[in-house]
Design an enzyme around this catalytic site. Structure first.
Site, PDB file in Angstrom:
ATOM      1  CG  ASP A 258     -33.179 -71.112  19.745  1.00  0.00           C
ATOM      2  OD1 ASP A 258     -33.753 -71.287  18.662  1.00  0.00           O
ATOM      3  OD2 ASP A 258     -33.155 -71.972  20.649  1.00  0.00           O
TER       4      ASP A 258
ATOM      5  CB  ILE B 222     -36.632 -70.362  17.137  1.00  0.00           C
ATOM      6  CG1 ILE B 222     -37.845 -71.102  17.709  1.00  0.00           C
ATOM      7  CG2 ILE B 222     -37.070 -69.037  16.519  1.00  0.00           C
ATOM      8  CD1 ILE B 222     -38.628 -70.308  18.746  1.00  0.00           C
ATOM      9  CG  ASP B 223     -30.992 -68.659  16.816  1.00  0.00           C
ATOM     10  OD1 ASP B 223     -31.679 -67.630  16.681  1.00  0.00           O
ATOM     11  OD2 ASP B 223     -30.093 -68.762  17.672  1.00  0.00           O
ATOM     12  CB  ILE B 224     -31.761 -73.905  12.767  1.00  0.00           C
ATOM     13  CG1 ILE B 224     -30.427 -74.062  13.515  1.00  0.00           C
ATOM     14  CG2 ILE B 224     -31.749 -74.721  11.484  1.00  0.00           C
ATOM     15  CD1 ILE B 224     -30.197 -75.426  14.109  1.00  0.00           C
TER      16      ILE B 224
END
Length: 401
Positions: free
Chosen positions: A138, A166-168
């Site tokens: 991320d 960005i991960d989420i």
């Protein structure tokens, strides 16, 4: 019954992007089989803080799943995964490109076992392109996709978003793709491969900021808490601290000016239209802050709310969770856990669907907690064969971990 109570997910993902997405599916009623190595999802050890032996990080993204320890390097472990894929509707994985193909567990291999399988691959850079084989995380992708270049104060260092943004969003994007593919399968009867990457999502989620660059070829910079295309839309300083304020159109701007004692400002040629205000945002900020400093945050928030202006406090996480609105919306669920007792977990934002709301399907699983249960009850493997698999280290049950 949950909206996805007839769906089974084979989850071979770990860390955050994949597990966050599959937790959404679990909250919506899907059965989620979480495949782990003997040492478990890496986030089990990511701390402090820990709640007992469980990390807060792991607890945040694994509610309602069933944990199985399976050795993917053993052909018998690979056979177990293929049996699970035969019964599953969805596979989610975030291995490096090509790794699962070595084990015969890539999309082509599992779609041969189950032509209707929806297979979502979550990677740093996608299945194609010159960076496809590179790992992605991320923070690195926030830097690479431009997020950090527009986050932070104009004269300060580039900053990442505090949460793993960005991960989420990649987990959310994967889940949207899965739901779309499940819907399309009702029409075609066919599964498909979903290729979603942190890189693609990071660029796509730059939205209006990246589109502004495409329109002008001018590289956006950092504006602190200000909005790049609307003014005033930022933090302002009262006598005792900061708060957020947004006036999105001319009518709101006029009401704001009347409230703070600047009634002539809307007729100033520097501020008549939003585009004027954006071009002259620094002068506008100075004028408004000159009035805000005369009173407290609570005073201005009360006056501005009465005028119909969007205004909020700048909360800590504790403040946000203590807000009466959080209580009214049940933003925290208390979940019974076999070793920790009642554990508070962040609730699903989909819990307010009128007929099939998201709800907890159970605690974040202990490592290997459901290995024997799933092998016996879902795959129909006899007890003596399960014990042989355990003895040979192909699988591990909770009692052996």
């Amino acid at each position: 019954m949950g909206a996805l109570s007839d769906i089974t997910v084979l989850d071979m993902s770990r860390i955050l992007a994949g597990p966050f997405g599959t937790q959404i599916l679990a909250d919506l009623g899907a059965t989620v089989w979480k495949i782990e190595s003997p040492w478990g999802d890496d986030t089990r050890g990511w701390g402090p803080p820990f709640v007992g032996s469980e990390s807060a990080y792991y607890l945040s993204a694994n509610r309602g799943k069933k944990s199985l320890i399976v050795n993917l390097r053993d052909p018998r472990g690979q056979d177990i995964i293929k049996k699970m894929a035969h019964k599953a509707d969805v596979v989610v994985e975030n291995f490096k490109v090509g790794n699962l193909k070595r084990f015969g567990l890539d999309y082509e291999s599992l779609s041969a076992v189950n032509p209707g399988i929806i297979y979502s691959s979550v990677t740093g850079f996608g299945q194609t392109g010159p960076r496809a084989e590179e790992p992605g995380y991320d923070a690195a992708l926030q830097g690479m996709t431009g997020v950090m270049s527009v986050t932070g104060e104009p004269d300060g260092r580039p900053s990442k978003v505090g949460a793993a943004w960005i991960d989420i969003l990649t987990g959310l994007t994967s889940t949207i793709g899965i739901l779309a593919a499940l819907h399309e399968r009702e029409i075609s009867g066919k599964g498909q491969h979903i290729d979603v990457s942190l890189f693609d999502v990071g660029i796509a989620m730059m939205a209006n900021i990246a589109q502004s660059y495409l329109a002008t070829k001018e590289t956006p910079g950092r504006l602190g808490n200000a909005h790049p295309q609307v003014a005033p839309y930022q933090d302002f300083r009262a006598s005792d601290g900061f708060f957020m304020l947004a006036a999105n159109n001319n009518d709101q701007f006029k009401r704001l000016c009347d409230t703070v004692g600047l009634p002539d400002l809307p007729e100033d040629e520097r501020f008549r239209e939003n585009a004027d205000r954006v071009r002259n945002r620094e002068a506008l900020e100075t004028l408004i802050n000159g009035k805000m400093g005369a009173n407290t945050r609570d005073y201005w928030m009360g006056e501005l709310q009465k005028a119909g202006i969007t205004v909020t406090s700048i909360n800590t996480v504790a403040d946000a969770l203590d807000d009466p609105q959080a209580a009214a919306r049940k933003s925290v669920w208390n979940i019974d856990h076999p070793t920790l007792g009642s554990v508070p977990l962040l609730a699903s934002a989909l819990q307010h669907m009128s007929r099939t709301p998201a709800k907890s399907q159970g605690h974040p699983p202990l490592l290997g907690e459901h290995t024997e249960e799933v092998l016996r009850n879902d795959l129909g493997i006899p007890n003596d064969e399960i014990q042989t698999l355990i003895t040979d280290g192909v699988v591990t049950g909770r009692s052996d971990s």
